[in-house]
Design an enzyme around this catalytic site. Structure first.
Site, PDB file in Angstrom:
ATOM      1  N   ASP A  24       0.833  -1.206   0.000  1.00 31.07           N
ATOM      2  CA  ASP A  24       0.000   0.000   0.000  1.00 31.07           C
ATOM      3  C   ASP A  24       0.864   1.251   0.000  1.00 31.07           C
ATOM      4  O   ASP A  24       1.562   1.535   0.979  1.00 31.07           O
ATOM      5  CB  ASP A  24      -0.886  -0.003   1.252  1.00 31.07           C
ATOM      6  CG  ASP A  24      -1.966  -1.064   1.176  1.00 31.07           C
ATOM      7  OD1 ASP A  24      -2.797  -0.985   0.249  1.00 31.07           O
ATOM      8  OD2 ASP A  24      -1.980  -1.959   2.041  1.00 31.07           O
TER       9      ASP A  24
ATOM     10  N   ASP B 231     -10.525  -5.160  -0.787  1.00 31.97           N
ATOM     11  CA  ASP B 231      -9.500  -4.644   0.132  1.00 31.97           C
ATOM     12  C   ASP B 231     -10.128  -3.825   1.250  1.00 31.97           C
ATOM     13  O   ASP B 231     -10.752  -2.794   1.000  1.00 31.97           O
ATOM     14  CB  ASP B 231      -8.537  -3.769  -0.691  1.00 31.97           C
ATOM     15  CG  ASP B 231      -7.342  -3.284   0.117  1.00 31.97           C
ATOM     16  OD1 ASP B 231      -7.179  -3.688   1.278  1.00 31.97           O
ATOM     17  OD2 ASP B 231      -6.552  -2.484  -0.456  1.00 31.97           O
TER      18      ASP B 231
END
Ligand code: DX5
Ligand code: ZN
Length: 217
Positions: free
Chosen positions: A35, A175
């Protein structure tokens, strides 16, 4: 079909990153989810290219890089150089999304597009045959450890229908807030892949938790 499991390193122990990446190498995890946050597109800053490069050197699994940054087209080549296999940009961050997706593929990576919780799936209709993956955000991006937004299940089914209707080969990844209690519903709704950060890294036995997530059906 068992889901692809992509543990998010955002919840790893950064003081022991090598240990955690090696644990994932030995586990049933399929991808490593990285991320990247710029403090502008999302209200948080995570890590950048040197960390991705370092993980690439140790990882034996594909790197699934999720860019939560504005104008991601500025960094496509750099992330290829760092070893990204799959590069996902946000629908909300790209003025010329089609061009950006083409650039990612031209660099030899798989191209993904991510949708924030408020962004309708319908906005993908004209690009669904060009992307390799759609990432449905089931929390507002920026932080690990948030609660799954139930409406996301509806978005996953809607996207599954769109993919079928268009004979697209795009994978659906989900997610945010994924855990052992909701993963079966997420897969049933049509997800091919799930990201799990805190569910994996806060578990007493992360490798066993990955198996639990994979064997959800
Ligand atoms: C959130 C990130 C996620 C995050 C998921 O903005 O995109 O990948 O690491 O963390 P959990 O699984 O804890 O919600
Ligand atoms: Zn992510």
């Amino acid at each position: 079909m068992k889901p692809i499991i992509a543990p998010s390193l955002l919840s790893a122990d950064f003081g022991n990153l090598e240990r955690d990446v090696k644990m994932l190498n030995e586990s049933k995890a399929d991808w490593m989810h990285l991320d990247i946050m710029d403090g502008v597109f999302v209200p948080n800053i995570s890590y950048g290219m040197p960390v991705v490069k370092a993980i690439r050197k140790i990882s034996e699994k594909p790197l699934d890089v999720h860019l939560m940054i504005t104008q991601p087209e500025r960094y496509i080549h750099e992330f290829k150089q760092c070893g990204a296999d799959l590069l996902t940009v946000h629908w909300e961050a790209c003025t010329h999304l089609h061009r950006t997706i083409c650039q990612i593929k031209e660099e030899g990576m798989l191209a993904g597009v991510a949708l924030n919780p408020h962004t309708p799936v319908a906005g993908l209709e004209d690009i669904i045959n060009d992307v390799n993956l759609v990432l449905i955000m089931s929390v507002n991006p920026g932080f690990g450890g948030q609660k799954f937004i139930p409406r996301s299940l509806h978005k996953i089914s809607e996207l599954r229908d769109m993919i079928k209707r268009n004979k697209s080969e795009a994978l659906i990844e989900v997610d945010g807030g994924v855990c052992r209690d909701n993963v079966a519903d997420i897969v049933k709704a049509g997800a091919d892949a799930v990201v799990a950060g805190s569910a994996v890294f806060k578990a007493a036995d992360p490798a066993a938790e990955i198996i639990t997530l994979k064997d959800c059906e």
